[in-house]
Design a protein around this motif. Structure first.
Motif, short mmCIF file in Angstrom:
data_model
loop_
_atom_site.label_atom_id
_atom_site.label_comp_id
_atom_site.label_asym_id
_atom_site.label_seq_id
_atom_site.Cartn_x
_atom_site.Cartn_y
_atom_site.Cartn_z
N UNK A 368 8.51 59.62 56.68
CA UNK A 368 9.22 58.34 56.77
C UNK A 368 10.68 58.50 56.36
N UNK A 369 10.89 59.22 55.24
CA UNK A 369 12.25 59.40 54.74
C UNK A 369 13.08 60.32 55.63
N UNK A 370 12.39 61.13 56.43
CA UNK A 370 13.13 62.05 57.32
C UNK A 370 13.78 61.28 58.47
N UNK A 371 13.30 60.07 58.77
CA UNK A 371 13.75 59.39 59.99
C UNK A 371 15.27 59.22 60.06
N UNK A 372 15.91 58.61 59.05
CA UNK A 372 17.36 58.48 59.17
C UNK A 372 18.07 59.83 59.06
N UNK A 373 17.44 60.81 58.39
CA UNK A 373 18.11 62.11 58.23
C UNK A 373 17.97 62.95 59.48
N UNK A 374 16.87 62.75 60.23
CA UNK A 374 16.61 63.64 61.37
C UNK A 374 16.59 62.85 62.67
N UNK A 375 17.47 61.86 62.74
CA UNK A 375 17.76 61.13 63.97
C UNK A 375 16.55 60.43 64.59
N UNK A 376 15.72 59.83 63.76
CA UNK A 376 14.66 58.93 64.23
C UNK A 376 13.75 59.61 65.24
N UNK A 482 27.01 57.54 52.63
CA UNK A 482 27.25 58.40 51.47
C UNK A 482 26.92 57.60 50.22
N UNK A 483 26.30 58.26 49.28
CA UNK A 483 25.96 57.56 48.02
C UNK A 483 25.67 58.61 46.97
N UNK A 484 25.52 58.16 45.74
CA UNK A 484 25.14 59.09 44.67
C UNK A 484 23.63 59.32 44.77
N UNK A 485 23.16 60.37 44.13
CA UNK A 485 21.71 60.65 44.14
C UNK A 485 20.97 59.48 43.51
N UNK A 486 21.57 58.92 42.46
CA UNK A 486 20.92 57.80 41.77
C UNK A 486 20.70 56.64 42.75
N UNK A 487 21.72 56.38 43.59
CA UNK A 487 21.57 55.28 44.55
C UNK A 487 20.51 55.60 45.61
N UNK A 488 20.49 56.86 46.07
CA UNK A 488 19.47 57.21 47.06
C UNK A 488 18.07 57.15 46.44
N UNK A 489 17.95 57.56 45.18
CA UNK A 489 16.64 57.49 44.52
C UNK A 489 16.20 56.04 44.40
N UNK A 490 17.15 55.15 44.09
CA UNK A 490 16.81 53.72 44.01
C UNK A 490 16.33 53.22 45.38
N UNK A 491 16.97 53.72 46.45
CA UNK A 491 16.58 53.35 47.81
C UNK A 491 15.14 53.81 48.09
N UNK A 492 14.83 55.06 47.73
CA UNK A 492 13.47 55.59 47.96
C UNK A 492 12.46 54.82 47.13
N UNK A 493 12.82 54.55 45.87
CA UNK A 493 11.86 53.83 45.01
C UNK A 493 11.63 52.41 45.52
N UNK A 544 23.71 65.28 34.76
CA UNK A 544 24.16 66.44 33.98
C UNK A 544 25.27 67.19 34.71
N UNK A 545 25.09 67.32 36.03
CA UNK A 545 26.02 68.16 36.79
C UNK A 545 27.23 67.39 37.31
N UNK A 546 27.19 66.07 37.15
CA UNK A 546 28.29 65.21 37.57
C UNK A 546 28.68 65.47 39.03
N UNK A 547 27.66 65.44 39.92
CA UNK A 547 27.92 65.69 41.34
C UNK A 547 28.65 64.52 41.98
N UNK A 548 29.40 64.84 43.08
CA UNK A 548 30.02 63.79 43.89
C UNK A 548 28.95 63.12 44.74
N UNK A 549 29.38 62.04 45.42
CA UNK A 549 28.43 61.40 46.34
C UNK A 549 28.13 62.38 47.47
N UNK A 550 27.01 62.16 48.15
CA UNK A 550 26.64 63.08 49.23
C UNK A 550 26.07 62.30 50.40
N UNK A 551 25.95 62.98 51.54
CA UNK A 551 25.38 62.33 52.73
C UNK A 551 23.87 62.24 52.56
N UNK A 552 23.24 61.27 53.24
CA UNK A 552 21.79 61.08 53.09
C UNK A 552 21.04 62.34 53.53
#
Ligand code: SF4
Length: 1006
Positions: A368-376, A482-493, A544-552
């Protein structure tokens, strides 16, 4: 007191001895601090259990070295956060990415995204740290030895610098710090009354450093190790001997023999004492303590092993936790063991967990989560809609939605991409008619459904509601670009929804749905909980690693990578212990099965480490990876069971080739000469019903079959008979109501019955269609429709050849939309080639039409025009259809032509056998239904070959009249057969057509 190193062979009660020492210490000095160190958490749990059972667990701390390091640092007032594995993997990935981008890593640049590469780097760093090789020493040693080692040293240095800067540590780093803390603080753990070290077969330099400091301050230290002081060079003890040498030199002590005797049964004790020794067995008449099974395959082997396990529990009264199943490599056996244990009702405690990505709930979630990442992708999207783990009801997606969407995606030839999905919805309305019946191109779907009696179309969800549901689904699943991992995790949850027991409005209620199935509840909830741990690990790594935002897509890649390397454990109070031979070391049971004793399996071939090769190790003074310890591992495995031992191996490999037993099997046979091997074949038929371990086995092994099994045998016999006959070969009940006098017939349906009655039944009575993999480009049906259309149009003009280019261009231009296919890169070339084919066919047809003139194209009979009504042996039969073409001769008689896009030859025998009826039916329809005049000739025209069929009405034996009579005779017989319910399969001599919807399951397919 000086530390003591006590040696005894396996099965001589070393763990029991340690427990007794602890009890004696606590009895004389209650609550005095006692510390036990064992190799891993499995042994720690086992030790605690045995200590509890002996009644002396109070005040005893059972540690692994890793937990001991943490405890030492806490007591020293220097607690340091542990770098968890998800963060470590992420950190190493960041380091590698950064080095590659700066051009500082070239040797490994191509590997940076390969699965397992980062884990390999992690293992290498772990090994260097365990060996106490510090980054600057490593860098100095590998300088000039090539980019491979130099790049590893750069990663190691950057990794270690990051840890020091953040004041974090990994487990090995904690070991270094623990050793420093012990050195600098002589009072640390100085109150330890007893330090016991048990169950080890190797020690690394950090462990030895900590142990030697600790042992010298504990009042009493006991280290037990497998070994034989009388026979120190035994091959089976090779690995223990190395551990013994490491301890004696680190602690400057000498080993002593433990005062003990074997706790193993006589046969097993004999094997223990004689294994790999140049001596004969001391057992003259072996009892049945050691048994051997040779099984046909791994699956059969697992079944035989579990039947033996069940016998130990049921017959010998052993507890489930007293029995274990071991294999050198458990993975190939895991699915067979799990499946058979479920059938036999045996709970398992599988060590090492189950691969998380193989859990059905997690696999569905990842898809399900692969759909937006792998072009539906089409497949993942439809499977998500079908998944029982997701509740899409709020979005208008119901149980029929996936079926409708599947139809739409097939019509629209969707492979992936939202634009393809949207085009497919647009095509759906147009295509749903022509897709089903080439005889009826202009009927609307409702008429078609009524006409065929098919309810399939009316069962599908309406296009408008489905399109709106699809759009809501896409909105729900579309994350920010683009979003932070925290935002993507909130999306998945938010998609997973709350962890509730009943559905609510948040998310897709994944946990609620997982709980709904009692039989898989524990498994799925445990897997979802592990999945959520991974999400938390990703958030932690980011913070911990203070990463930048990333693509989905990058977030999804990280998530999938983390899931692929994770396992989960189903909680089990008790059960049969199942583990690899290495995970079973140091544990003790009443009975064990050791599986997989085939050549190449055990002993397992040792392989060189690909990052730190053997030559590097020699140069760096690092331990070799090729110790030759397989004999010790085997010795450890077979001495885990005190009373009973079963050894098994498969004698056929997966490809059906003979598979020789392992040399270890031969070694035990040498020592246990009297015990017979049991060969087990693949079926349960050979099992004595009294030995059956499940209901299924009992039924399969029973000689006194019940009525259902008898019927099954009868069906099987009928189907294996070369000639199809009898009630199990397509014989149905009376169908004269469904296919009565008012039923309209097309020539193609009657031909289908004439070719293979079962094909007719499956395709038209059941309304099933073949499921072929979706491909881009047109199929043979679409090709036929395009060619028919162009010929119809050009022959409606005065000069077919002159108008061909323009008419063909127009038809081809709208063909993808009209016929529902997605043009490939070859489409432009195909159009040119098809136009050339048509030009050739028009010229050839003109040649064959000297003196005749095109008269009617696509002449319809039935369906609003008069039907053809024939008087047959089955009574009146009404027919409908389209006549591709009628030509008029100068004498006013007609010639009928039926275009064929395919090139399969059509001869007069096909008419004689009742397989080709179209031509005479169309000729009769022209004459009798449409009143267009007498037909004097006719043929099929193969468009691509530009030639007429060898079947010609006028050349049929007895002429056109005889052709009519033959056709009417067959039509009567076919209709009577259909009404009587005779549908025996009859594979055509030239082989079954790929479009037959029964090819996937028909037992007579040729
Ligand atoms: S697979 Fe062959 S034998 Fe079976 S139904 Fe189809 S055509 Fe007939």
């Amino acid at each position: 007191m000086r530390p003591r190193l006590l040696l005894a062979p396996a099965g001589h009660g070393k763990t029991q001895f340690v427990i007794e020492q602890i009890r004696a210490t606590l009895a004389s000095e209650p609550l005095s601090p006692v510390i036990v160190i064992v190799p891993n958490s499995i042994q720690a749990a086992g030790f605690r259990q045995r200590l509890c059972a002996a009644g002396g667990a109070l005040g005893v701390d059972v540690h692994t070295f890793h937990t001991l390091y943490a405890e030492l640092l806490t007591r020293a007032g220097q607690p340091i956060p542990l770098l968890l594995d998800p963060v470590r993997i992420r950190l190493l990935r960041d380091i590698v990415d950064d080095l590659c981008e700066r051009g500082a890593m070239t040797h490994f640049a191509a590997l940076r995204d390969k699965p397992g590469f980062i884990a390999l780097l992690r293992n290498t760093i772990e090994e260097l740290k365990r060996a106490r090789i510090f980054p600057n020493d490593f860098s100095a040693s590998v300088k000039g030895l090539g980019s491979r080692l130099e790049e590893i040293s750069i990663v190691y240095t950057v990794y270690q610098e990051w840890l020091q800067k953040q004041n974090w540590a990994d487990n090995e780093g904690r070991g270094w710090l623990a050793a420093i803390a012990l050195e600098s603080n002589p009072t640390l753990f100085a109150d330890t009354r007893l330090l016991a070290v048990s169950g080890f077969d190797e020690f690394n330099p950090t462990q030895l450093a900590v142990l030697s400091l600790f042992a010298n301050r504990a009042k009493e230290t006991i280290i037990t190790l497998t070994g034989d002081i009388q026979n120190p060079n035994r091959s089976a003890h090779h690995r223990f001997h190395r551990a013994q040498q490491a301890i004696t030199s680190s602690l400057s002590i000498q080993p002593e023999a433990m005062d003990s005797s074997s706790m193993l049964s006589a046969d097993i004790a004999n094997v223990e004492a004689s294994l790999f020794e140049n001596q004969q067995s001391s057992i003259v008449n072996p009892k049945s303590e050691i048994e051997f099974i040779e099984a046909q395959t791994r699956a059969v082997e697992a079944r035989a092993a579990l039947r033996w396990v069940k016998a130990r529990v049921v017959r010998d009264g052993m507890k489930l936790s007293d029995v274990a199943i071991l294999a050198r490599d458990l993975e190939p056996y895991r699915p067979f063991i799990e499946e058979t244990a479920a059938e036999f009702g045996i709970p398992l405690r599988i060590v090492g967990g189950q691969p998380l990505n193989e859990n059905p709930a997690i696999a569905a979630l990842l898809a399900l989560l692969s759909l937006p990442a792998e072009d539906w992708s089409r497949r993942a999207l439809i499977e998500s809609w079908r998944s029982p783990y997701f509740d899409f009801s709020e979005y208008g997606i119901n149980s029929t939605s996936a079926a409708t969407l599947d139809e739409i995606s097939r019509v629209g030839r969707v492979s992936q991409g939202l634009s393809q999905w949207r085009e497919a919805f647009a095509m759906w309305e147009k295509r749903k008619v022509t897709e089903f019946d080439e005889d009826l191109p202009t009927l609307d779907s409702k008429v078609f459904a009524e006409h065929t009696g098919s309810a399939r179309l009316s069962n599908l969800q309406s296009q408008e509601t489905l399109e709106s549901a699809f759009n809501s689904f896409v909105d729900l699943l579309t994350p920010p670009n683009r979003a932070s991992i925290k935002e993507y995790v909130a999306f998945v949850e938010s998609l997973i929804g709350d962890d509730m027991t009943s559905p609510n409005e948040n998310g897709l209620n994944v946990v609620v749905n997982a709980r709904a199935n009692q039989s898989t509840l524990e498994r799925d909830v445990a897997a979802l909980s592990a999945f959520k741990d991974i999400l938390r690990g990703l958030v932690l790594a980011e913070s911990v690693l203070e990463n930048d935002s990333l693509a989905y897509a990058d977030f999804y890649k990280d998530l999938r990578g983390a899931v692929e390397s994770a396992t989960y454990t189903i909680p089990a109070e008790s059960g049969v212990f199942v583990a690899s031979a290495l995970d079973g070391r140091g544990l003790s049971f009443e009975a064990i099965v050791l599986m997989g004793l085939s050549e190449g399996e055990f002993p397992k071939q040792e392989r060189e480490d690909i990052l730190l090769r053997e030559s590097d190790r020699a140069a760096l003074n690092l331990e070799t990876k090729l110790h030759g310890d397989e004999a010790t591992f085997f010795y450890q495995a077979i001495t885990r069971g005190r009373q009973r031992l079963l050894l098994t191996h498969p004698y056929l490999a997966e490809d059906g080739q003979a598979w020789e037993p392992s040399p270890f099997w031969a070694e035990i046979r040498r020592l246990n000469v009297g015990s017979l091997e049991v060969r087990v074949r693949g079926d349960a038929g050979g099992v004595d019903p009294a030995e059956a371990a499940s209901k299924v086995e009992w039924v399969e092994s029973a000689q006194d079959f019940d009525i259902h099994i008898k019927n099954g045998i009868e069906v099987l016999r009928a189907r294996m008979n070369p000639k199809a006959s009898g009630i199990y070969e397509g014989e149905l009940f009376d169908l004269s109501e469904r296919f009565g006098a008012g039923h309209g017939w097309s020539a193609s349906r009657l031909e289908s019955y004439g070719t293979c009655p079962f094909e007719f039944f499956v395709a038209y009575a059941l309304g099933l269609e073949p499921r072929t993999p979706l491909e881009e480009g047109f199929d043979v049906r679409m090709l036929g429709s395009m060619l028919h259309k162009i010929l119809e149009e050009v022959y409606a003009t005065d000069d077919p050849l002159k108008n061909l280019q323009e008419r063909a261009r127009k038809v081809f231009e709208s063909a993808p939309g009209d016929y529902g296919f997605r043009p490939t890169a070859l489409w432009e070339l195909q159009k040119v080639e098809l136009t050339r084919v048509l030009e050739k066919t028009i010229r050839a047809l003109d040649e064959a039409s000297q003196g005749l003139a095109p008269f009617r194209m696509e002449a319809r009979f039935g369906m609003g025009e008069p039907s053809l009504v024939l008087n047959t042996s089955a009574g009146e039969v009404r027919l409908h259809g389209y006549i591709d073409r009628l030509d008029a001769a100068p004498d006013g008689s007609l010639r009928v032509i039926d275009y064929k896009a395919g090139s399969a030859p059509i001869s007069s025998n096909h008419l004689k056998e009742g397989r080709r009826l179209q031509l005479p039916i169309y000729a009769l329809a022209a004459r009798d239904a449409l009143g267009l005049g007498e037909v004097s000739s006719g043929f099929y025209w193969h468009i691509q070959k530009a030639e007429a069929s060898s079947l010609k009405l006028e050349k049929f034996e007895g002429g056109v009249k005889a052709a009519f009579e033959t056709a009417i005779k067959h039509i009567g017989a076919h209709v009577a057969g259909i009404r009587a319910g005779h549908f025996e399969p009859k594979a055509p001599e030239e082989g079954c057509p790929s479009y037959c919807p029964a090819v996937g399951f028909c037992w007579r397919k040729k």
